[in-house]
Structures are given as structure tokens and as C-alpha cells.
Design a protein around this motif. Structure first.
Motif, PDB file in Angstrom:
ATOM      1  N   CYS A  29       0.927  -1.199   0.022  1.00  0.00           N
ATOM      2  CA  CYS A  29      -0.105   0.118   0.156  1.00  0.00           C
ATOM      3  C   CYS A  29       0.882   1.301   0.143  1.00  0.00           C
ATOM      4  O   CYS A  29       1.700   1.556   0.909  1.00  0.00           O
ATOM      5  CB  CYS A  29      -1.018   0.035   1.264  1.00  0.00           C
ATOM      6  SG  CYS A  29      -2.377   1.114   1.119  1.00  0.00           S
ATOM      7  N   HIS A  31      -0.138   4.106   0.773  1.00  0.00           N
ATOM      8  CA  HIS A  31      -0.494   5.024   1.544  1.00  0.00           C
ATOM      9  C   HIS A  31       0.704   4.833   2.457  1.00  0.00           C
ATOM     10  O   HIS A  31       0.500   6.100   3.378  1.00  0.00           O
ATOM     11  CB  HIS A  31      -1.842   4.611   2.105  1.00  0.00           C
ATOM     12  CG  HIS A  31      -2.918   5.221   1.275  1.00  0.00           C
ATOM     13  ND1 HIS A  31      -4.332   4.540   1.332  1.00  0.00           N
ATOM     14  CD2 HIS A  31      -3.192   5.851   0.193  1.00  0.00           C
ATOM     15  CE1 HIS A  31      -5.228   5.305   0.568  1.00  0.00           C
ATOM     16  NE2 HIS A  31      -4.263   6.012  -0.393  1.00  0.00           N
ATOM     17  N   SER A  32       1.112   4.082   2.960  1.00  0.00           N
ATOM     18  CA  SER A  32       2.205   4.083   3.818  1.00  0.00           C
ATOM     19  C   SER A  32       2.051   4.478   5.342  1.00  0.00           C
ATOM     20  O   SER A  32       2.723   5.198   5.894  1.00  0.00           O
ATOM     21  CB  SER A  32       3.524   4.876   3.318  1.00  0.00           C
ATOM     22  OG  SER A  32       4.634   4.446   3.857  1.00  0.00           O
ATOM     23  N   CYS A  33       0.833   4.049   5.726  1.00  0.00           N
ATOM     24  CA  CYS A  33       0.447   4.567   7.269  1.00  0.00           C
ATOM     25  C   CYS A  33       1.522   4.291   8.358  1.00  0.00           C
ATOM     26  O   CYS A  33       2.013   2.707   8.215  1.00  0.00           O
ATOM     27  CB  CYS A  33      -0.966   4.279   7.515  1.00  0.00           C
ATOM     28  SG  CYS A  33      -2.192   4.568   6.197  1.00  0.00           S
ATOM     29  N   TYR A  35       1.168   3.327  11.322  1.00  0.00           N
ATOM     30  CA  TYR A  35       0.800   2.014  12.033  1.00  0.00           C
ATOM     31  C   TYR A  35       0.345   1.019  11.651  1.00  0.00           C
ATOM     32  O   TYR A  35      -0.355   0.149  12.206  1.00  0.00           O
ATOM     33  CB  TYR A  35      -0.480   2.914  12.952  1.00  0.00           C
ATOM     34  CG  TYR A  35      -1.510   3.438  12.394  1.00  0.00           C
ATOM     35  CD1 TYR A  35      -2.341   2.740  11.626  1.00  0.00           C
ATOM     36  CD2 TYR A  35      -1.490   4.868  12.229  1.00  0.00           C
ATOM     37  CE1 TYR A  35      -3.035   3.437  10.859  1.00  0.00           C
ATOM     38  CE2 TYR A  35      -2.486   5.385  11.604  1.00  0.00           C
ATOM     39  CZ  TYR A  35      -3.244   4.739  10.754  1.00  0.00           C
ATOM     40  OH  TYR A  35      -4.276   5.205   9.971  1.00  0.00           O
ATOM     41  N   CYS A  36       0.468   0.875  10.329  1.00  0.00           N
ATOM     42  CA  CYS A  36      -0.193  -0.224   9.494  1.00  0.00           C
ATOM     43  C   CYS A  36       0.436  -1.565   9.764  1.00  0.00           C
ATOM     44  O   CYS A  36       1.485  -1.851   9.771  1.00  0.00           O
ATOM     45  CB  CYS A  36       0.152  -0.046   7.898  1.00  0.00           C
ATOM     46  SG  CYS A  36      -0.872  -1.305   6.977  1.00  0.00           S
ATOM     47  N   SER A  38      -0.424  -4.349   8.551  1.00  0.00           N
ATOM     48  CA  SER A  38      -0.363  -5.129   7.020  1.00  0.00           C
ATOM     49  C   SER A  38       1.101  -5.263   6.821  1.00  0.00           C
ATOM     50  O   SER A  38       1.421  -5.859   5.848  1.00  0.00           O
ATOM     51  CB  SER A  38      -1.130  -4.732   5.910  1.00  0.00           C
ATOM     52  OG  SER A  38      -2.746  -4.627   6.341  1.00  0.00           O
ATOM     53  N   TRP A  52       7.722  -1.055   3.605  1.00  0.00           N
ATOM     54  CA  TRP A  52       6.457  -0.884   3.512  1.00  0.00           C
ATOM     55  C   TRP A  52       5.799   0.356   2.895  1.00  0.00           C
ATOM     56  O   TRP A  52       6.480   1.471   3.433  1.00  0.00           O
ATOM     57  CB  TRP A  52       5.896  -1.364   4.661  1.00  0.00           C
ATOM     58  CG  TRP A  52       4.315  -1.031   4.650  1.00  0.00           C
ATOM     59  CD1 TRP A  52       3.601  -0.442   5.291  1.00  0.00           C
ATOM     60  CD2 TRP A  52       3.458  -2.142   4.213  1.00  0.00           C
ATOM     61  NE1 TRP A  52       2.183  -0.699   5.118  1.00  0.00           N
ATOM     62  CE2 TRP A  52       2.055  -1.674   4.407  1.00  0.00           C
ATOM     63  CE3 TRP A  52       3.595  -3.633   3.438  1.00  0.00           C
ATOM     64  CZ2 TRP A  52       0.949  -2.494   3.671  1.00  0.00           C
ATOM     65  CZ3 TRP A  52       2.713  -4.237   2.854  1.00  0.00           C
ATOM     66  CH2 TRP A  52       1.079  -3.532   3.201  1.00  0.00           C
ATOM     67  N   CYS A  84      -4.294  -3.783   1.851  1.00  0.00           N
ATOM     68  CA  CYS A  84      -3.744  -2.933   0.878  1.00  0.00           C
ATOM     69  C   CYS A  84      -4.983  -1.682   1.101  1.00  0.00           C
ATOM     70  O   CYS A  84      -6.068  -2.114   1.911  1.00  0.00           O
ATOM     71  CB  CYS A  84      -3.997  -3.345  -0.574  1.00  0.00           C
ATOM     72  SG  CYS A  84      -5.513  -3.914  -0.982  1.00  0.00           S
ATOM     73  N   ASP A  85      -5.037  -0.818   0.496  1.00  0.00           N
ATOM     74  CA  ASP A  85      -6.015   0.008   0.546  1.00  0.00           C
ATOM     75  C   ASP A  85      -6.328   0.163  -1.027  1.00  0.00           C
ATOM     76  O   ASP A  85      -5.739   0.197  -1.772  1.00  0.00           O
ATOM     77  CB  ASP A  85      -5.907   1.636   0.664  1.00  0.00           C
ATOM     78  CG  ASP A  85      -7.215   2.467   0.953  1.00  0.00           C
ATOM     79  OD1 ASP A  85      -8.005   2.318  -0.072  1.00  0.00           O
ATOM     80  OD2 ASP A  85      -7.433   2.978   1.933  1.00  0.00           O
ATOM     81  N   LYS A 116      -9.325   4.697   3.173  1.00  0.00           N
ATOM     82  CA  LYS A 116      -8.624   5.940   3.730  1.00  0.00           C
ATOM     83  C   LYS A 116      -8.637   6.831   2.430  1.00  0.00           C
ATOM     84  O   LYS A 116      -7.883   7.722   2.580  1.00  0.00           O
ATOM     85  CB  LYS A 116      -7.357   5.725   4.344  1.00  0.00           C
ATOM     86  CG  LYS A 116      -7.289   4.860   5.579  1.00  0.00           C
ATOM     87  CD  LYS A 116      -6.213   5.010   6.395  1.00  0.00           C
ATOM     88  CE  LYS A 116      -5.874   4.281   7.306  1.00  0.00           C
ATOM     89  NZ  LYS A 116      -6.560   4.368   8.334  1.00  0.00           N
TER      90      LYS A 116
HETATM   91  S1  SF4 Z   1      -3.506  -0.944   4.197  1.00  0.00           S
HETATM   92 FE1  SF4 Z   1      -4.541   0.875   5.277  1.00  0.00          FE
HETATM   93  S2  SF4 Z   1      -3.510   1.310   7.361  1.00  0.00           S
HETATM   94 FE2  SF4 Z   1      -2.162   0.084   5.800  1.00  0.00          FE
HETATM   95  S3  SF4 Z   1      -1.091   1.714   4.614  1.00  0.00           S
HETATM   96 FE3  SF4 Z   1      -2.775   1.212   3.350  1.00  0.00          FE
HETATM   97  S4  SF4 Z   1      -4.263   2.602   3.982  1.00  0.00           S
HETATM   98 FE4  SF4 Z   1      -2.684   2.591   5.584  1.00  0.00          FE
END
Ligand code: SF4
Length: 267
Positions: A29, A31-33, A35-36, A38, A52, A84-85, A116
Motif C-alpha cells: 500500500c 498510503h504507507s501509514c 501504524y499499518c 499489514s 512497506w 492494501c487500500d 482511507k
Molecule cells: S493498508 Fe490501510 S493502514 Fe495500511 S498503509 Fe494502506 S491505508 Fe494505511
């Protein structure tokens, strides 16, 4: 950023027994949060954990495989997505999620889609055609600046909420998932988040906690907390205490008591 095209043998993953499936159009993903959780799938793909957010596998044949599997299973409930998102930036080009939704809209599967990204609004007409669909916007804070720190490449919370209202206007069941509740940061806003979700007319609000505090994920998160000082750090530490979740649940029950909005707990 690395994008890899992959063919998959299957796309519906049976989960938890019965007729519940998860569907991930992508792995990884952008988005690279921070706290993810995954991030741990990195190991299955011989990737380093700190990569990640820098690679994504596109399941390029997902729609063909899904067509086959929809026929095979007939009906059930699908959750998009877990690793993933589905509306991360690559979706704009590959449209794997959109093609999967087109197939599911014609099927007897119900769907819960969690994102998100504001980009889900592109598919509002398809989503409106489902017999049974719910869309959740995952939000940790209403503060766009704090969100940028923890979720650097996801849509801003204000944009997610706007997207949610657009889906609501199409008659789609839509809600907010406070996911994860970040100790200190989200905790300060819990009442405001519930009030806003109710005021804006969302159908539900759900909650989940931060996972893997004592791990690689926790280390990444701790680096951010350290910049906000001891009060933030101490609260993060406290979230590991045995009574933390039940205290939090009690607080949320108090905040939510008597409200019109449906409240769901995932912890
Ligand atoms: S899977 Fe969700 S929490 Fe993880 S990086 Fe992507 S959007 Fe963010």
C-alpha cells in the motif's frame, strides 16, 4: 516506488469459516501509514519491513478470477480489503477495484468496503447498484496535520468525510471507523469524532485499537510520539496495560450512550 504486475490463482480468500471472504485487489500500500499492521505481509514477499509503502503488487487478472469464483461460491459476504487500500494511487491507472466491483454488483454477495481514500467516490454509481453494501471510512483524527504525520499518503480526513457524504447522498450505507484509536491523539478527540459522525448523518461509527505496540509497528509509531513529548509517549506505553481496552470501551460507551448513530466495537 515499485509496481509489480502479478497473476493470482485466487482472489476470494475464505476467512473465519462460513461464507465470509476477504478480497485484496493489491498487495502492499502506497498510503504507507506508520501504524499499518499489514506491514507483516512483507515477510511473505521477501521484503524488508521498512520497505512497506514503497512497493505494490497489482493483481492484474483479479477480475477474471473473481468472475470464476463468484460462480463457484454463489453468495456470501466480502470484505475489501485487509492488506492494501483498494483506492490507493495505483487504482487510478489499473482500476482493478472498479472492475471487481462491477462483477460483485451483479452478484448475490454483500460487501463491506473500508478505505482511507476519497477516490472511492469515482465508483459511487456502481456501489449504489449493490443489493447490500456498506462503506467505511477509516479515520484516526479530524486534524489534517496530525493525519499527514501518521498517514502520509492517504486522503486527508476532511476529504474522506466529504467523500463519505457524497456516498450517503447516493443512498449508500456509509460510516466512519476510528481505526486505530491512537493513544493520546485520537483519545483527545473521541467525543468530537462521535458527535461529528452523528451530526453529519453517517449510519455507523466503529472503533478499533492500535495493534502491535511492542513490535516493528510500535517502533515506527513511537518515533513519532517521541516528537510530541513524554505525555504522548506515556499514553502510548499505557495502551499496553491489561486494563486499557476495557477502560477505553467504558469511555466509548459513555460517549455513545443515547446517540442515534449505530456504534460498533471491533475490540
Ligand atoms: S493498508 Fe490501510 S493502514 Fe495500511 S498503509 Fe494502506 S491505508 Fe494505511
Amino acid at each position: 516506488m515499485e509496481i509489480i504486475l502479478r497473476k493470482s490463482n485466487s482472489i476470494l480468500n475464505p476467512s473465519g469459516g462460513g461464507s465470509f471472504f476477504t478480497l485484496n485487489p493489491y498487495r502492499g500500500c502506497f498510503h504507507s501509514c506508520r501504524y499499518c499492521y499489514s506491514v507483516y505481509i512483507s515477510r511473505w514477499h521477501k521484503r524488508k519491513l521498512d520497505e512497506w509503502g514503497k512497493w505494490v503488487e497489482v493483481k492484474s487478472n483479479a477480475p477474471e478470477v473473481l468472475k470464476r469464483e463468484v460462480k463457484k461460491y454463489g453468495k456470501g459476504h466480502i470484505f475489501i480489503s485487509t492488506v492494501c487500500d483498494a483506492y490507493q494511487p495505483v487504482e487510478e491507472h489499473y482500476q482493478i477495484t472498479r472492475k471487481c466491483l462491477e462483477i460483485l454488483a451483479e452478484s448475490d454477495f454483500s460487501l463491506f468496503l473500508l478505505t482511507k481514500s476519497q477516490k472511492v467516490v469515482r465508483d459511487k454509481d456502481i456501489l449504489a447498484n449493490f443489493k447490500n453494501v456498506k462503506v467505511g471510512f477509516s479515520i484516526t483524527t479530524l486534524n489534517d496535520e496530525i493525519a499527514r504525520i501518521f498517514e502520509p499518503f492517504a486522503s486527508l480526513p476532511s476529504h474522506r468525510i466529504q467523500a463519505g457524504l457524497e456516498l450517503k447522498a447516493k443512498g449508500i450505507e456509509t460510516g466512519i471507523l476510528i481505526n486505530p484509536i491512537l493513544p493520546y491523539f485520537t483519545e483527545m478527540e473521541l467525543e468530537k469524532l462521535v458527535e461529528e459522525a452523528e451530526r453529519l448523518g453517517f449510519d455507523f461509527i466503529g472503533f478499533d485499537t492500535l495493534h502491535y505496540i511492542d513490535s516493528f509497528v510500535g517502533g515506527r509509531v513511537r518515533e513519532i510520539y517521541a516528537k510530541f513529548g513524554n505525555e504522548a509517549l506515556n499514553r502510548l506505553e499505557y495502551a499496553k496495560a491489561p486494563g486499557y481496552e476495557s477502560e477505553l470501551r467504558d469511555t466509548l460507551k459513555q460517549i455513545s450512550a443515547g446517540r442515534k448513530i449505530r456504534v460498533e466495537f471491533n475490540f
